[in-house]
Design an enzyme around this catalytic site. Sequence first.
Site: not given
Length: 798
Positions: A441, A750
Amino acid sequence: MAVLWLDEIDATDLEAVGGKGASLGELTGAGLPVPSGFVVTADTYRSFIEGAGIDEELFEAVDVDVDDSSALATAADRAQELILETPFPEDLRAEILGSYRQMGEEEREAFVAVRSSATAEDLPDASFAGQQETFLNVTGDDLLERVRECWASLFTQRAIYYRQEQGFDHELVNIAVVVQRMVDAEKSGVMFTSHPSTGDPTMIVEAAWGLGEAVVSGAVSPDNYVIDREDRSVKVTVADKKLMHVKGETGETVEREVSEEKRTERVLSDAELERLIELGERVEDHYETPQDVEWAMADGKDFMLQSRPITTISDESDEALESVESDVTERVCGDGLQSQSQSQSQSQSVTDGSGSVQTTGGGQTEPRSATGSDAGDRLVDGLGSSPGTATGAARIVTKLDELDKVGEGDIIVTEMTMPDMVPAMKRASGIVTDEGGMTSHAAIVSRELGVPAVVGTTNATSVLEDGQVVTIDGDRGSIVEGDDGAADEREPVEEVRPQSPVKPMTATEVKVNVSIPEAAQRAAATGADGVGLLRIEHMILSLNKTPEAFIEEEGVDAYVSELVEGIRTVADEFYPRPVRVRTLDAPTDEFRQLEGGADEPEEHNPMLGYRGIRRSLDKPDVFAHELAAFRRLYDMGYDNVEIMFPLVTDAEDVHRAKRHLREAGIDPDKRTWGVMVETPASALGIEELARSGIDFASFGTNDLTQYTLAVDRNNEHVADRFDELHPAVLRLIGDVIETCREHGVDTSICGQAGSKPEMVQFLVDEGVSSISANIDAVRDVQHEVKRVEQKLLLDSVR
């Protein structure tokens, strides 16, 4: 002669013994302590196939269209079958086994490693690492079969595909086989003779008890020794080593618990470490370049198992990352000691459990401290995950309620970042974490925000002090004390704008991935043709409550409003360009960390579990609130918002989702919506999906790859097998694009692979409608797409 002993070989014998054999022979000739062994030469392989009369059939079998996965599989099976079913000539059998017996002892056979050594390994413009076989703890009974299996591994699907794509003639590539005595190691590890990221005169040694497999499997964190080669001072981090791997009675590797007294004991004494340092300097002097050395110790003797140049030293982060990928593949797929995560973070100090940190030199032992250093002293090392340099006050964040202390320009230092940290991350000038890698993250969000970041340091929160001024280098992965004057005057938005007066015009749209609304302005500045993926789960997870808990405390309207504002922020920046929003796709382990997450199911592998559209369909009330947010956006005039459903398995999922759209007041015939193709099931069932009314199908290559290859993308033990360019994955993608074109359905990608030039070329060749890339990769993808399209036009004219 079928066999050459290592002491008869040097670097000039590459054609005869392959890259690995030549390297080991060179080390042996230099007087370095390499385990004894011999090489079954490449000419022997050639004589074997020609003498048996299978060479012509062999090369005809592999002369296939490698884009045809079925034909490729058939070719590989047939080629390997020809080799494996051909018996050894008696004279060759006698010579190999006779050489092997010379390595044994009076009453027992030697355990050996049998390793492929192809003549086309480690070339400057092509890496064949990991494509051929290695076998450990082999004895005479199985030796010939293992040699033959090494030869056959020259014709795996991956090897055939790669050679053909690289333009190598199958007939010209030979293979040798190294047969080398196994070291029953009491201690083992890795040594970098110079810093693997910067090239500084800093030697790094990692050591664990027993065989190197313990380090490979991630079962144990090794001790870490950082040696300043100029003054010989040593910084030692002693890990809590709970497990070790040893050789069992019949040669297999077994796992054993480490005794209590040895768990926190230093693996290497000062004398042993000094021997390794001298060994490292010898091999670096011999090759005249920094080396990555694998070593082992047994019966008081030191052994070098392998040495290769460090290729990750670079001033350019892109080059460094490319080199890291090559090194990781070699180490994990080949016969090396380390796992991917360890290869990427060799400069890190290791603290595990109650592990201690020591500094030695001149007989002194003291705790390692970040204080009392001169300005510019290196304090912590990690993995540079977002480029650039930044200076600021370190703010140690161990709890979420401490985020308020992070001011503009501070450096966040935390164990790992969470979605609800994003507002603070946006204020910060840099990010440092103890844990995480290039896809964590912290790494993803930092790159999107354009904030320098260093992740995976293991100990930054304990070494750095709150308020201490530091400078971080997101390219090299280092943190130094004070302001060294290197901090960038950065304009994160401006630096991603196209540099030419206008962006490249392409028929294939180039879009951008956005994880958080806060990155919208920077994403829009790239000139992308829209957003190919806006992840809704980051907006939900940043609430720090599960949807049910938030709705119970704040109400439905507050929940819908949170989603509307997040999506609207991005839609405003891009209007009228499309913004494709993916509905909730968070695994249970992420929900379990939130308030209200105690009831989330415990799943062995959440990536295969209760997530994506399956969760949405199972919780229709929560799903209805998500769709209500889309309905409100449409009512506000945001007709550029598109809806994308994740982890679809089949057309039944789509029909059920379509019913929910209608129930929410969204007409699926008037709005643009589609699905993620992330499973082999959805790829193979694309015909039915296309007929169900979808407007687009978007590839999620991370999941599609892990489900196709049975590789958990979060598991470092199999990280080397994760390959988005694997022929099976490419075939699924190509078939989906072809079918969708027949049905007038747009296709996109994506996943992370959309930023890779090789994938871009493949997709444009296949006719994909759009490619969505990471923010910092959009510019490069735009130019790559233009280049490929121009080549296609030129080829058609010619």
